[in-house]
Design an enzyme around this catalytic site. Structure first.
Site, PDB file in Angstrom:
ATOM      1  N   GLU A 176      -5.334   1.262   2.698  1.00 29.99           N
ATOM      2  CA  GLU A 176      -5.033   0.239   3.694  1.00 29.99           C
ATOM      3  C   GLU A 176      -5.089   0.779   5.110  1.00 29.99           C
ATOM      4  O   GLU A 176      -5.533   0.090   6.036  1.00 29.99           O
ATOM      5  CB  GLU A 176      -3.641  -0.353   3.435  1.00 29.99           C
ATOM      6  CG  GLU A 176      -3.350  -1.649   4.195  1.00 29.99           C
ATOM      7  CD  GLU A 176      -2.749  -1.425   5.577  1.00 29.99           C
ATOM      8  OE1 GLU A 176      -2.667  -2.388   6.355  1.00 29.99           O
ATOM      9  OE2 GLU A 176      -2.346  -0.284   5.888  1.00 29.99           O
ATOM     10  N   GLU A 177      -4.654   2.006   5.296  1.00 27.66           N
ATOM     11  CA  GLU A 177      -4.558   2.563   6.637  1.00 27.66           C
ATOM     12  C   GLU A 177      -5.907   2.995   7.207  1.00 27.66           C
ATOM     13  O   GLU A 177      -6.023   3.231   8.405  1.00 27.66           O
ATOM     14  CB  GLU A 177      -3.602   3.767   6.648  1.00 27.66           C
ATOM     15  CG  GLU A 177      -2.155   3.425   6.317  1.00 27.66           C
ATOM     16  CD  GLU A 177      -1.457   2.621   7.400  1.00 27.66           C
ATOM     17  OE1 GLU A 177      -2.109   2.275   8.406  1.00 27.66           O
ATOM     18  OE2 GLU A 177      -0.261   2.337   7.242  1.00 27.66           O
TER      19      GLU A 177
ATOM     20  N   ASP B   3      -0.568   4.335   0.705  1.00 32.96           N
ATOM     21  CA  ASP B   3      -1.153   5.335   1.597  1.00 32.96           C
ATOM     22  C   ASP B   3      -0.485   5.293   2.963  1.00 32.96           C
ATOM     23  O   ASP B   3       0.041   4.256   3.395  1.00 32.96           O
ATOM     24  CB  ASP B   3      -2.666   5.157   1.720  1.00 32.96           C
ATOM     25  CG  ASP B   3      -3.064   3.800   2.274  1.00 32.96           C
ATOM     26  OD1 ASP B   3      -2.524   2.778   1.802  1.00 32.96           O
ATOM     27  OD2 ASP B   3      -3.924   3.742   3.179  1.00 32.96           O
TER      28      ASP B   3
ATOM     29  N   ASP C 228       6.362   1.956   6.758  1.00 29.95           N
ATOM     30  CA  ASP C 228       5.012   1.396   6.575  1.00 29.95           C
ATOM     31  C   ASP C 228       4.298   2.102   5.428  1.00 29.95           C
ATOM     32  O   ASP C 228       3.513   2.996   5.638  1.00 29.95           O
ATOM     33  CB  ASP C 228       4.226   1.562   7.876  1.00 29.95           C
ATOM     34  CG  ASP C 228       2.892   0.844   7.876  1.00 29.95           C
ATOM     35  OD1 ASP C 228       2.647   0.027   6.967  1.00 29.95           O
ATOM     36  OD2 ASP C 228       2.096   1.115   8.783  1.00 29.95           O
TER      37      ASP C 228
ATOM     38  N   GLU D 264       4.477  -5.682   4.464  1.00 30.54           N
ATOM     39  CA  GLU D 264       4.333  -4.992   5.743  1.00 30.54           C
ATOM     40  C   GLU D 264       5.617  -5.108   6.572  1.00 30.54           C
ATOM     41  O   GLU D 264       6.347  -6.105   6.476  1.00 30.54           O
ATOM     42  CB  GLU D 264       3.167  -5.593   6.541  1.00 30.54           C
ATOM     43  CG  GLU D 264       1.800  -5.245   6.010  1.00 30.54           C
ATOM     44  CD  GLU D 264       1.433  -3.783   6.228  1.00 30.54           C
ATOM     45  OE1 GLU D 264       2.109  -3.105   7.028  1.00 30.54           O
ATOM     46  OE2 GLU D 264       0.474  -3.323   5.589  1.00 30.54           O
TER      47      GLU D 264
ATOM     48  N   HIS E  73       4.146   4.683  12.203  1.00 28.27           N
ATOM     49  CA  HIS E  73       3.097   5.583  12.686  1.00 28.27           C
ATOM     50  C   HIS E  73       3.606   6.566  13.743  1.00 28.27           C
ATOM     51  O   HIS E  73       2.801   7.247  14.376  1.00 28.27           O
ATOM     52  CB  HIS E  73       1.893   4.814  13.243  1.00 28.27           C
ATOM     53  CG  HIS E  73       1.123   4.065  12.204  1.00 28.27           C
ATOM     54  ND1 HIS E  73      -0.204   3.735  12.357  1.00 28.27           N
ATOM     55  CD2 HIS E  73       1.475   3.566  10.998  1.00 28.27           C
ATOM     56  CE1 HIS E  73      -0.630   3.076  11.298  1.00 28.27           C
ATOM     57  NE2 HIS E  73       0.385   2.956  10.453  1.00 28.27           N
TER      58      HIS E  73
ATOM     59  N   HIS F  55       0.837  -1.200   0.000  1.00 23.41           N
ATOM     60  CA  HIS F  55       0.000   0.000   0.000  1.00 23.41           C
ATOM     61  C   HIS F  55       0.871   1.248   0.000  1.00 23.41           C
ATOM     62  O   HIS F  55       1.918   1.297   0.663  1.00 23.41           O
ATOM     63  CB  HIS F  55      -0.959   0.010   1.198  1.00 23.41           C
ATOM     64  CG  HIS F  55      -0.315   0.100   2.540  1.00 23.41           C
ATOM     65  ND1 HIS F  55      -0.002   1.300   3.154  1.00 23.41           N
ATOM     66  CD2 HIS F  55       0.084  -0.863   3.413  1.00 23.41           C
ATOM     67  CE1 HIS F  55       0.540   1.065   4.330  1.00 23.41           C
ATOM     68  NE2 HIS F  55       0.613  -0.235   4.521  1.00 23.41           N
TER      69      HIS F  55
END
Length: 390
Positions: free
Chosen positions: A144-145, A80, A110, A173, A361, A78
């Site tokens: 995805e997030e 995003d 990520d 991931e 994150h 992903h």
């Protein structure tokens, strides 16, 4: 700085160049900010056919290169990212700057770092020693997030409608713990959230015998929820239930509350499916003494990839890492959910392998250049071993 990448005809031969280019796109869910056009251009140069699948405004990329008869491998990822404010960062979180051999930026771990490493590994596979066996898919989403309603789920449905059956799926991931390649995911626990509304009877706190305190009922229910037995749990994949909120809509201190709301989240072992989990909780909340209304939210199914006797992708990944690093990785199903759940089935073995997840994150999310090189080497070994297998 532009928030949107333009389709580029430039050369991005190194993983660092690619990653910096991707980081500079503010691709906050579900905006891909031009990253999918960039990947489309790069993959087309490598002989892939590419289509972009748009679902409810969300863009997804499906790229395919057929080498010859043989097994089918998909790389899932992903573009995003979660939002990032500049406060506390060493650099602009969307600049992709390198300090002392470490790149900083939102999404660098990520999981744009994985995408950049896989793109370079794919380039080496296609240009240096193009195989003659198998089919290679790239499956990339920008959703995805968030709720993940229009991303990999729609990609999986699209492939199914075309009769595409994947033998293996490698999800990029960030799975590593202390060093790159020390841990891979061969499954994930499921996740589901619940919202319980409890009804009592309001009254004056001085006359509790004339009221039914919804908060007291909620307290008993919380205790019972945390004492639930999950008898199907297996070693390494335990079910946990956490109460995440208790809300009482009271504005005065002399009123027995008539209503109370509980919220909770369950991360459940891959030994369960969501329906079983719901039935266990409902057997408790439906008891008359609780007078509870239960609403389920955000279900994410568990999945698990075990060892196969023949053509085992999990074993292939383990041995590829061993060849590159000199040791086998630990297997884990811990952590949150991933898009791997959309591709896992009886035909498709799903394995997640990526860089370290220690800073995802967070402020100053980062990946070292050495780690990028390591994961690229692992990816290239996986590709070589997979597409040389008949």
């Amino acid at each position: 700085m532009s928030h949107l990448l333009q389709t580029s005809t430039g050369s991005y031969s190194s993983t660092v160049d690619v990653l910096r280019h991707l980081i500079q796109a503010r691709s906050i869910t579900p905006n891909d900010a031009g990253t999918l056009n960039f990947l489309e251009f790069q993959l087309k140069k490598l002989g892939f056919s590419v289509e972009q699948l748009v679902c409810n405004g969300v863009k997804n990329l499906i790229a395919t290169r057929h080498f010859g008869d043989g097994p089918t491998l998909a790389y899932s990822g992903h573009v995003d990212v979660v939002p990032a404010q500049p406060e506390g960062w060493l650099v602009d979180p969307f600049s992709g700057q390198v300090i002392d051999g470490v790149m900083y930026g939102r999404g660098v771990a990520d999981m744009k770092g994985s995408i950049a490493a896989m793109l370079n590994a794919t380039r080496q596979l296609c240009l240096d020693t193009s195989p003659s066996v198998g089919t290679f898919y790239w499956l990339i989403t920008s959703d995805e997030e968030g709720e993940a309603e229009y991303g990999s789920l729609e990609i999986a449905r699209h492939l199914q409608s075309k009769g595409v059956v994947l033998d293996a799926c490698l999800v990029g991931e960030p799975t590593s713990n202390k060093t790159v390649g020390d841990t891979i995911k061969n499954g994930r626990r499921g996740a589901i959230s619940g919202r319980i509304t409890i009804h009592g009877k309001a009254g004056h706190v001085a006359y509790p015998d004339k009221a039914v305190n919804a908060a007291h009922i909620a307290g008993e229910l919380v205790t019972k929820l945390t004492e639930l037995c999950w008898s199907k749990d297996v070693p390494g994949s335990q079910t946990t239930l956490q109460v995440t909120g208790i809300t009482i809509p009271n504005i005065v201190d002399n009123l027995v509350p008539a209503n109370c709301e509980l919220t909770f989240n369950i991360r459940y072992s891959h030994a369960y499916k969501s329906q079983e989990v719901c039935e266990i909780v409902e057997s408790l909340t439906q008891q008359p003494k609780f007078s509870a209304q239960l609403q389920w939210e955000r279900p994410c199914e568990s999945f698990y990839t075990g060892i196969k006797d023949n053509n085992c992708f999990l074993s292939l990944v383990e041995h590829a890492i061993s060849k590159e690093l000199g040791h086998f990785p630990a297997l884990s199903t811990a952590g949150g959910t991933s898009d791997g759940r959309f591709f896992a089935n009886n035909n498709t073995q799903v394995v997640e392998c990526g860089v370290k997840n220690e800073s995802i994150h967070q402020v100053n999310e980062h990946v070292s250049i050495a780690d990028l090189n390591a994961i690229e080497s692992i990816y290239l070994r996986i590709l070589h071993d997979f597409f040389s297998t008949k």
